[in-house]
Design a protein around this motif. Structure first.
Motif, short mmCIF file in Angstrom:
data_model
loop_
_atom_site.label_atom_id
_atom_site.label_comp_id
_atom_site.label_asym_id
_atom_site.label_seq_id
_atom_site.Cartn_x
_atom_site.Cartn_y
_atom_site.Cartn_z
N ALA A 295 39.04 47.67 -22.80
CA ALA A 295 39.52 46.32 -22.45
C ALA A 295 39.90 46.24 -20.98
CB ALA A 295 40.71 45.96 -23.33
N LEU A 296 40.57 47.29 -20.47
CA LEU A 296 40.94 47.30 -19.06
C LEU A 296 39.70 47.35 -18.17
CD1 LEU A 296 43.09 47.46 -16.88
CD2 LEU A 296 43.14 49.94 -17.20
N LEU A 297 38.70 48.13 -18.57
CA LEU A 297 37.47 48.22 -17.77
C LEU A 297 36.77 46.88 -17.71
CD1 LEU A 297 35.42 49.94 -16.23
CD2 LEU A 297 34.35 50.48 -18.43
N VAL A 298 36.67 46.19 -18.84
CA VAL A 298 36.03 44.87 -18.86
C VAL A 298 36.79 43.90 -17.94
CG1 VAL A 298 35.53 42.86 -20.31
CG2 VAL A 298 35.02 45.16 -21.14
N ALA A 299 38.11 43.95 -17.99
CA ALA A 299 38.91 43.05 -17.15
C ALA A 299 38.69 43.35 -15.67
CB ALA A 299 40.39 43.19 -17.51
N VAL A 300 38.65 44.64 -15.31
CA VAL A 300 38.43 45.00 -13.91
C VAL A 300 37.06 44.53 -13.44
CG1 VAL A 300 38.14 46.94 -12.33
CG2 VAL A 300 40.03 46.94 -13.97
N VAL A 301 36.03 44.74 -14.27
CA VAL A 301 34.67 44.28 -13.91
C VAL A 301 34.66 42.76 -13.75
CG1 VAL A 301 32.30 44.08 -14.73
CG2 VAL A 301 33.53 46.24 -14.98
N GLY A 302 35.33 42.06 -14.67
CA GLY A 302 35.35 40.61 -14.58
C GLY A 302 36.05 40.11 -13.33
N VAL A 303 37.19 40.72 -12.99
CA VAL A 303 37.92 40.29 -11.80
C VAL A 303 37.07 40.52 -10.54
CG1 VAL A 303 39.93 40.79 -10.35
CG2 VAL A 303 40.19 40.63 -12.84
N LEU A 304 36.45 41.69 -10.44
CA LEU A 304 35.61 41.97 -9.27
C LEU A 304 34.44 41.00 -9.20
CD1 LEU A 304 35.57 45.88 -9.34
CD2 LEU A 304 36.87 44.39 -7.81
N ASP A 305 33.81 40.71 -10.33
CA ASP A 305 32.66 39.81 -10.34
C ASP A 305 33.07 38.40 -9.93
OD1 ASP A 305 29.79 39.23 -11.16
OD2 ASP A 305 30.89 37.82 -12.45
N LEU A 306 34.23 37.94 -10.37
CA LEU A 306 34.68 36.59 -10.03
C LEU A 306 34.94 36.44 -8.54
CD1 LEU A 306 37.11 35.95 -13.02
CD2 LEU A 306 35.05 34.64 -12.50
N TRP A 307 35.46 37.49 -7.92
CA TRP A 307 35.79 37.38 -6.51
C TRP A 307 34.60 37.68 -5.59
CZ3 TRP A 307 40.05 35.16 -4.68
CH2 TRP A 307 41.13 35.00 -5.55
N LEU A 308 33.62 38.40 -6.12
CA LEU A 308 32.48 38.76 -5.28
C LEU A 308 31.25 37.90 -5.50
CD1 LEU A 308 32.73 42.67 -5.51
CD2 LEU A 308 33.62 41.15 -3.71
N ALA A 309 31.22 37.12 -6.59
CA ALA A 309 30.04 36.30 -6.89
C ALA A 309 29.91 35.17 -5.87
CB ALA A 309 30.15 35.72 -8.30
N PRO A 310 28.70 34.84 -5.44
CA PRO A 310 28.51 33.71 -4.51
C PRO A 310 28.84 32.39 -5.20
CG PRO A 310 26.39 34.55 -5.28
CD PRO A 310 27.43 35.51 -5.77
N HIS A 311 29.21 31.39 -4.39
CA HIS A 311 29.60 30.09 -4.94
C HIS A 311 28.48 29.45 -5.75
CE1 HIS A 311 33.12 29.45 -1.89
NE2 HIS A 311 33.34 30.41 -2.77
N ALA A 312 27.25 29.73 -5.36
CA ALA A 312 26.13 29.11 -6.07
C ALA A 312 26.07 29.57 -7.52
CB ALA A 312 24.81 29.43 -5.36
N ASP A 313 26.53 30.80 -7.77
CA ASP A 313 26.48 31.34 -9.14
C ASP A 313 27.84 31.30 -9.82
OD1 ASP A 313 23.82 31.97 -8.68
OD2 ASP A 313 24.33 33.95 -7.86
N LEU A 314 28.81 30.66 -9.18
CA LEU A 314 30.18 30.71 -9.70
C LEU A 314 30.30 30.06 -11.07
CD1 LEU A 314 33.11 31.52 -9.23
CD2 LEU A 314 33.47 29.32 -8.09
N ILE A 315 29.54 29.00 -11.31
CA ILE A 315 29.68 28.28 -12.59
C ILE A 315 29.33 29.21 -13.75
CG2 ILE A 315 28.80 26.39 -13.96
CD1 ILE A 315 28.35 24.84 -11.43
N ALA A 316 28.21 29.90 -13.64
CA ALA A 316 27.80 30.78 -14.73
C ALA A 316 28.77 31.94 -14.90
CB ALA A 316 26.39 31.32 -14.46
N HIS A 317 29.18 32.54 -13.79
CA HIS A 317 30.11 33.66 -13.87
C HIS A 317 31.46 33.20 -14.43
CE1 HIS A 317 27.79 36.71 -11.46
NE2 HIS A 317 27.11 35.58 -11.18
N ARG A 318 31.91 32.05 -13.97
CA ARG A 318 33.18 31.53 -14.46
C ARG A 318 33.13 31.27 -15.96
NH1 ARG A 318 34.50 26.43 -15.39
NH2 ARG A 318 32.68 25.68 -14.28
N ALA A 319 32.04 30.70 -16.42
CA ALA A 319 31.91 30.40 -17.84
C ALA A 319 31.89 31.68 -18.67
CB ALA A 319 30.64 29.59 -18.09
N ILE A 320 31.16 32.70 -18.19
CA ILE A 320 31.06 33.95 -18.94
C ILE A 320 32.42 34.61 -19.09
CG2 ILE A 320 30.15 36.32 -18.83
CD1 ILE A 320 27.63 35.14 -17.53
N TRP A 321 33.15 34.73 -17.99
CA TRP A 321 34.42 35.45 -18.06
C TRP A 321 35.52 34.62 -18.71
CZ3 TRP A 321 33.67 40.22 -18.00
CH2 TRP A 321 32.70 40.80 -17.19
#
Length: 635
Positions: A295-321
């Motif tokens: 659970a902690l690993l998934v959360a860490v991956v999600g946090v990093l992905d949210l902050w590093l994803a480009p704005h163009a892909d933010l909608i999809a990443h935001r919805a997934i997490w």
């Protein structure tokens, strides 16, 4: 509006290990759920009965700084409206034009705008009546703020009236315009108060309660560190406070854009999900390192992905997490309920009814987020009241249970104390009886010792006299011998039968000196005494008697065993010390071989020396034997 911000609050479960009655818990949870349903139904009912027919059109602008709508491109829309499906990918300004007819006799009218997403400006018939602080990024976050106006002439006019709403928004957060209602002032005012209660007041109250709960359980955890569930629940409360703040935040500060705000908000949700998993395990007294680590690993991956994803892909990443965090909380709720149903003694049974309500609100809000349900109202923050009710009842049940245990403990303690007192009384009585028996035995031993040292010595001397010259003893001499035995027996009786207080040692020593000298002289032993410094020396009767018996026993040993012709006795006071010495010129004895053994005489000497707290010294060789005693005197 940013639906992703309002996912389930399933972490308000109380982290205390207690169990409630199942019926009471389910009744409380059902009551809370009904209250939520009433809150949800009230605005819809008011809107259905109060909203008049409105003609609504929309057109998107050409830039963020447009001050007037374009003349062409208007298209009819239905409120509530989200332009993400109509103009995909559009960020900027959309104009909404609402028109309706007023009769010739204009009356006061209430106007209610349920929400607009994100920021906006409102004008009626060309007159501005409302404007948010920032209509460009960072946009004012007015998505959850209802607005009410009382319209009256000259704002209203007979015929066509036009309400123009400029909305600045981002398509990623379902920008658009919510329902607009016109009606009597009283009806619109009531509906506005209801909307404000659900959208603002209850949210603020829920966050305040979260803050109080986090402080309370953090304090409990600090006081009871081994109850780790308290600490995890305090962390959950803090995280939920940060996550739920989105409900009332009117600015993305400290960020310069809503995208960064969204990344922080969803990151908080992911970390909240991890803490909720660990809390549920700790509340049940379990540890699952692999699950917790995953659970902690998934959360860490999600946090990093949210902050590093480009704005163009933010909608999809935001919805997934967002869905990942929401489903994590629902999974914890569901698993906890199943665990409670399978294990009758599980502490989770007290929270299962409230977690069931939380799971329902979680599912509802995820459906709203995914637009399966066309709504703008979220209930997770309000459902926290139900969960807090469960926590309060759990805490109350644990308190009552602990109180009963304390009362039972007090009763058991009183019974055990009474039993212990009875046992102690019996033991003391037995000990007292043993002490009495021991005292009697001690008195008998002392009496025997005194008889041995005093009367026994005189008897030995008398027998020795009779054995040597029985034919030379006259009747008066034999009578005198018997009188001396009588006087010694009287001395023993007086010393052991009464206590007349301290007497001078010299006074007590005189009779012993006289009798022992006569006895030794009669047996051909020259006895010489040297006494000094004891005429005014007063000792307790017990010490005086022990000293006299010590001298008696030493002289008796000389008479019985030494075969000497002379004995020197010294009794002198030297400063803070009393010294006694008996020296003879007899055959002597082996001092090294006696130890603690020896005859009754030597044992008696050692016993009396210990009783007096004195030092006993024995020196012997053929022709000279000395028994010395050094006794410290009390100052």
């Amino acid at each position: 509006m940013p639906h992703q911000e309002h996912l389930p609050q399933a972490g308000r479960q109380f982290a205390h290990r207690s169990r409630l009655s199942g019926a009471k818990a389910w009744l409380a949870a059902l009551t809370g759920a009904l209250l939520l349903l009433l809150l949800a139904a009230s605005p819809a009912f008011a809107q259905a009965t109060a909203a008049p027919a409105l003609h609504v059109e929309a057109v998107h602008g050409t830039g963020w700084n447009d001050t007037a709508p374009p003349a062409e491109g208007w298209a009819p829309v239905t409120l509530p409206d989200s332009w993400a499906t109509r103009w995909p990918g559009f960020d900027g300004v959309v104009w909404y034009r609402l028109t309706w007819q007023e009769p010739e006799q204009v009356r006061e009218t209430g106007l209610l705008l349920h929400y607009l997403n994100m920021a906006g400006e409102v004008s009626l018939n060309g007159t501005p009546i409302s404007r948010d602080d920032s209509l460009v990024e960072p946009l004012t976050r007015a998505w959850n703020t209802p607005r009410y106006w009382l319209l009256a002439p000259p704002l209203l006019r007979p015929g066509t009236n036009t309400l123009l709403v400029r909305v600045s928004g981002l398509f990623a957060y379902q920008a658009g315009l919510g329902p607009v209602s016109l009606g009597t002032p009283a009806a619109m005012q009531a509906e506005f108060e209801q909307e404000r209660l659900v959208r603002r007041d209850l949210q603020v109250l829920g966050l305040a309660v979260s803050a109080a709960a986090s402080a309370f359980f953090a304090a409990l955890w600090l006081l009871r560190r081994r109850e780790t569930a308290y600490g995890w629940f305090a962390l959950m409360s803090v995280l939920w406070l940060l996550f739920g703040y989105n409900q009332i935040a009117t600015s993305p500060w400290p960020f310069a854009s809503n995208h960064s705000w969204q990344a922080l908000n969803i990151s908080t949700l992911l970390v909240f999900g991890v803490s909720y998993v660990v809390f549920a395990l700790r509340f049940c007294g379990r540890r699952m390192p692999r699950l917790e680590g995953a659970a902690l690993l998934v959360a860490v991956v999600g946090v990093l992905d949210l902050w590093l994803a480009p704005h163009a892909d933010l909608i999809a990443h935001r919805a997934i997490w967002t869905l990942a965090g929401g489903f994590t909380v629902i999974a914890v709720n569901g698993t906890s309920i199943v665990h409670a149903l399978r294990h009758r003694n599980s502490p989770m049974r007290s929270l299962a009814p409230f977690m069931a309500v939380s799971a329902l609100t979680d599912a509802h809000d995820l459906l709203v987020f995914t637009q399966v349900i066309d709504s703008n109202t979220y209930y997770t923050t309000m459902s926290s009241y139900i969960l807090l009710l469960g926590m309060a009842l759990t805490l109350a049940a644990q308190f009552v249970k602990s109180l009963k245990r304390i009362e039972n403990f007090n009763t058991e303690l009183i019974e055990e104390v009474n039993a212990a007192k009875a046992d102690l009384a019996a033991t003391l009585a037995q000990q007292h009886a043993l002490e009495l028996t021991h005292a009697r035995i001690g008195e008998r031993v002392n009496l025997v010792s005194d008889l041995h040292d005093g009367l026994g010595g005189m008897l030995v001397g008398s027998i020795a006299t009779l054995e040597r010259t029985p034919e030379n003893l006259s009747a008066p001499e034999l009578l005198a011998m018997l009188k001396r035995l009588r006087d010694d027996l009287r001395l023993i009786i007086d010393a052991t039968g009464r206590d007349d207080g301290a007497r001078a040692l010299g006074e007590l020593l005189a009779p012993l000196r006289h009798r022992s000298a006569q006895l030794l002289d009669a047996n051909g032993i020259d006895c010489r005494w040297q006494v000094s410094g004891i005429d005014t020396l007063e000792l307790p009767p017990s010490q005086s008697l022990d000293l006299m018996r010590f001298l008696q026993e030493a002289l008796t040993n000389v008479l019985k065993h030494s075969a000497s012709r002379r004995v020197d006795v010294t009794v002198a006071r030297a400063g803070a010390e009393l010294r006694l010495s008996v020296r003879d010129d007899g055959r002597g004895f082996a001092v090294e071989g006696t130890g603690e053994a020896g005859g009754a005489g030597l044992r008696s000497l050692r016993t009396r020396a210990r009783r007096l707290g004195a030092e006993l010294q024995l020196q012997s060789r053929p022709g000279e034997t000395q028994v010395a005693l050094r006794m410290p005197l009390a100052s």
